[in-house]
Design an enzyme around this catalytic site. Structure first.
Site, PDB file in Angstrom:
ATOM      1  N   ASN A  21       0.879  -1.170   0.000  1.00  0.00           N
ATOM      2  CA  ASN A  21       0.000   0.000   0.000  1.00  0.00           C
ATOM      3  C   ASN A  21       0.921   1.226   0.000  1.00  0.00           C
ATOM      4  O   ASN A  21       2.096   1.112   0.353  1.00  0.00           O
ATOM      5  CB  ASN A  21      -0.988  -0.034   1.180  1.00  0.00           C
ATOM      6  CG  ASN A  21      -0.314   0.215   2.517  1.00  0.00           C
ATOM      7  OD1 ASN A  21       0.346   1.241   2.711  1.00  0.00           O
ATOM      8  ND2 ASN A  21      -0.471  -0.704   3.461  1.00  0.00           N
ATOM      9  N   ASN A  75      -7.681  -8.051   9.488  1.00  0.00           N
ATOM     10  CA  ASN A  75      -7.720  -8.584   8.123  1.00  0.00           C
ATOM     11  C   ASN A  75      -7.816 -10.102   8.079  1.00  0.00           C
ATOM     12  O   ASN A  75      -7.903 -10.682   6.990  1.00  0.00           O
ATOM     13  CB  ASN A  75      -6.483  -8.139   7.348  1.00  0.00           C
ATOM     14  CG  ASN A  75      -6.396  -6.631   7.264  1.00  0.00           C
ATOM     15  OD1 ASN A  75      -5.372  -6.043   7.566  1.00  0.00           O
ATOM     16  ND2 ASN A  75      -7.491  -5.995   6.913  1.00  0.00           N
ATOM     17  N   ARG A  94       1.042 -11.488   2.065  1.00  0.00           N
ATOM     18  CA  ARG A  94       0.271 -11.737   3.291  1.00  0.00           C
ATOM     19  C   ARG A  94      -0.378 -13.119   3.321  1.00  0.00           C
ATOM     20  O   ARG A  94      -0.971 -13.484   4.342  1.00  0.00           O
ATOM     21  CB  ARG A  94      -0.795 -10.636   3.509  1.00  0.00           C
ATOM     22  CG  ARG A  94      -0.188  -9.269   3.830  1.00  0.00           C
ATOM     23  CD  ARG A  94      -1.188  -8.318   4.469  1.00  0.00           C
ATOM     24  NE  ARG A  94      -1.580  -8.726   5.821  1.00  0.00           N
ATOM     25  CZ  ARG A  94      -2.428  -8.059   6.594  1.00  0.00           C
ATOM     26  NH1 ARG A  94      -2.990  -6.939   6.145  1.00  0.00           N
ATOM     27  NH2 ARG A  94      -2.744  -8.496   7.807  1.00  0.00           N
ATOM     28  N   ARG A 148      -8.624  -4.653  -2.388  1.00  0.00           N
ATOM     29  CA  ARG A 148      -8.238  -5.908  -1.730  1.00  0.00           C
ATOM     30  C   ARG A 148      -9.324  -6.980  -1.817  1.00  0.00           C
ATOM     31  O   ARG A 148      -9.044  -8.121  -2.160  1.00  0.00           O
ATOM     32  CB  ARG A 148      -7.913  -5.650  -0.249  1.00  0.00           C
ATOM     33  CG  ARG A 148      -6.736  -4.710  -0.006  1.00  0.00           C
ATOM     34  CD  ARG A 148      -5.414  -5.340  -0.408  1.00  0.00           C
ATOM     35  NE  ARG A 148      -4.292  -4.457  -0.142  1.00  0.00           N
ATOM     36  CZ  ARG A 148      -3.584  -4.442   0.990  1.00  0.00           C
ATOM     37  NH1 ARG A 148      -3.880  -5.262   1.970  1.00  0.00           N
ATOM     38  NH2 ARG A 148      -2.568  -3.608   1.113  1.00  0.00           N
ATOM     39  N   HIS A 177      -8.662  -0.432   2.434  1.00  0.00           N
ATOM     40  CA  HIS A 177      -9.616  -1.251   3.197  1.00  0.00           C
ATOM     41  C   HIS A 177     -10.717  -0.308   3.695  1.00  0.00           C
ATOM     42  O   HIS A 177     -10.426   0.836   4.061  1.00  0.00           O
ATOM     43  CB  HIS A 177      -8.965  -1.863   4.452  1.00  0.00           C
ATOM     44  CG  HIS A 177      -8.107  -3.060   4.213  1.00  0.00           C
ATOM     45  ND1 HIS A 177      -6.916  -3.259   4.869  1.00  0.00           N
ATOM     46  CD2 HIS A 177      -8.302  -4.166   3.427  1.00  0.00           C
ATOM     47  CE1 HIS A 177      -6.390  -4.414   4.484  1.00  0.00           C
ATOM     48  NE2 HIS A 177      -7.207  -4.976   3.620  1.00  0.00           N
ATOM     49  N   ASP A 179     -12.038  -0.134   6.503  1.00  0.00           N
ATOM     50  CA  ASP A 179     -11.823   0.377   7.872  1.00  0.00           C
ATOM     51  C   ASP A 179     -10.877   1.578   7.929  1.00  0.00           C
ATOM     52  O   ASP A 179     -10.732   2.198   8.976  1.00  0.00           O
ATOM     53  CB  ASP A 179     -11.333  -0.747   8.810  1.00  0.00           C
ATOM     54  CG  ASP A 179      -9.954  -1.275   8.456  1.00  0.00           C
ATOM     55  OD1 ASP A 179      -9.300  -0.744   7.541  1.00  0.00           O
ATOM     56  OD2 ASP A 179      -9.524  -2.258   9.104  1.00  0.00           O
ATOM     57  N   CYS A 273      -7.502  -1.848  12.819  1.00  0.00           N
ATOM     58  CA  CYS A 273      -6.953  -3.019  12.123  1.00  0.00           C
ATOM     59  C   CYS A 273      -5.917  -3.762  12.943  1.00  0.00           C
ATOM     60  O   CYS A 273      -5.536  -4.877  12.596  1.00  0.00           O
ATOM     61  CB  CYS A 273      -6.463  -2.689  10.730  1.00  0.00           C
ATOM     62  SG  CYS A 273      -5.330  -1.366  10.622  1.00  0.00           S
TER      63      CYS A 273
HETATM   64  N1  ARG Z   1       0.465  -3.361   5.756  1.00  0.00           N
HETATM   65  C1  ARG Z   1      -0.852  -3.895   5.893  1.00  0.00           C
HETATM   66  C2  ARG Z   1      -1.467  -4.152   4.517  1.00  0.00           C
HETATM   67  O1  ARG Z   1      -1.217  -3.398   3.608  1.00  0.00           O
HETATM   68  C3  ARG Z   1      -1.705  -2.968   6.692  1.00  0.00           C
HETATM   69  C4  ARG Z   1      -3.083  -3.497   6.952  1.00  0.00           C
HETATM   70  C5  ARG Z   1      -3.929  -2.552   7.719  1.00  0.00           C
HETATM   71  N2  ARG Z   1      -5.188  -3.121   7.952  1.00  0.00           N
HETATM   72  C6  ARG Z   1      -6.367  -2.544   7.783  1.00  0.00           C
HETATM   73  N3  ARG Z   1      -7.424  -3.235   8.034  1.00  0.00           N
HETATM   74  N4  ARG Z   1      -6.486  -1.337   7.321  1.00  0.00           N
HETATM   75  O2  ARG Z   1      -2.181  -5.093   4.319  1.00  0.00           O
END
Ligand code: ARG
Length: 297
Positions: A21, A75, A94, A148, A177, A179, A273
């Protein structure tokens, strides 16, 4: 009343060594890695204690080598009424988390903390509670899709839980995301960042949330990850807010608890998150979900 229960992860394995991201800048992190990691431990502890101070029970998952984003359990799954639907991550970086989280959910199932684990249909990506936020007051999921999670996955999870989902398309890479840009509050308000959504997404929000309940976050609020907040009753735990946002929320009768989450913001995440709520419950829908399909998009 039952205590709120959350899952968090020990930040020992936290790192920013890839970029999935726009907030993640591995070179900036590496320049000061040891200091940042120490700050991350302190930040995670402060967040856990802030939740516990609100009466919450926090389960802490151990770190896993090579899984730097395991610190973002929001997540990992969607959890409602004791049912866990584990995520399927879009980015290969991930995907290794899926096995760790599954073991954690199986253990929670054995302990009776959750009741059962179900699976997302094959071929769909969905990144858990980051893109499926339960709105207890409205008895619906708000679902984000685009960067995503797949839109079809949102529909599939709503069908699996037998609850409605209001799907919102996310329009930007920064707010990848739901959230990061949308937070329903206990009083019925929704704190959200309009530029993160498509015009259709904004129209959907406006169709479901009365004008006096819409709290628009500023650019500054959103960039400070304040929309990524944990709301327990009248308390909202969030990354350090601009003064104006704090005042607006306090004027509505909320207590704002600010936590310094800077190291995690460098990875694109805030308070919400870093947690996964395990004890959310719904009330039975008045109509069969199928009858309303489409009506809430
Ligand atoms: N570095 C993680 C990603 O890009 C951060 C996730 C943050 N989570 C969230 N629900 N906003 O997946």
């Amino acid at each position: 009343m039952q205590k709120p229960r959350f899952l968090m992860t020990d930040p020992a394995g936290f790192d920013i060594c890839y970029q999935i991201n726009p907030w993640m800048r591995p070179e900036a992190w590496a320049a000061d890695r040891a200091v940042r990691l120490a700050q991350a431990h302190a930040a995670s502890d402060t967040l856990r204690r802030a939740l516990e101070a609100e009466g919450a029970v926090v389960e802490v998952l151990p770190a896993a080598p090579g899984q730097p984003d395991l610190v973002f359990p929001a997540n990992a799954a969607v959890v409602l009424d004791g049912t866990v639907l584990p995520a399927r991550f879009r980015h290969p970086e991930r995907q290794g988390e899926e096995a760790h989280f599954r073991r954690a959910f199986e253990e929670l199932e054995q302990r009776g903390v959750v009741r059962r684990i179900i699976d997302l249909p094959d071929g769909l990506f969905h990144e858990g509670a980051g893109d499926a936020i339960w709105d207890a007051g409205r008895n619906v999921f708000w679902g984000g899709w685009g960067p995503r999670s797949d839109r079809a996955a949102g529909r599939a999870l709503a069908a699996a839980f037998g609850r409605k989902i209001v799907l919102l398309e996310l329009a930007t890479a920064d707010f990848y995301h739901l959230d990061t840009c949308f937070c329903p509050l206990s009083g019925g308000e929704v704190l959200y960042y309009p530029p993160a959504f498509t015009a259709a997404g904004r129209a959907t929000i406006e169709a479901h949330v009365a004008p006096e309940l819409r709290l628009e976050a500023s650019d500054e609020d959103a960039a400070a990850f304040c929309v990524n907040a944990v709301n327990i009753g009248r308390t909202i735990v969030m990354a350090r807010p601009p003064q104006r946002l704090r005042e607006r929320l306090e004027a509505r009768g909320y207590r704002v608890v600010a936590v310094d989450l800077d190291p995690f913001m460098m990875s694109g995440g805030g308070a919400y998150c870093m947690t996964l709520r395990l004890d959310r419950t719904s009330v039975p829908a008045e109509f069969p979900a199928r009858q309303l399909e489409g009506a809430f998009e």
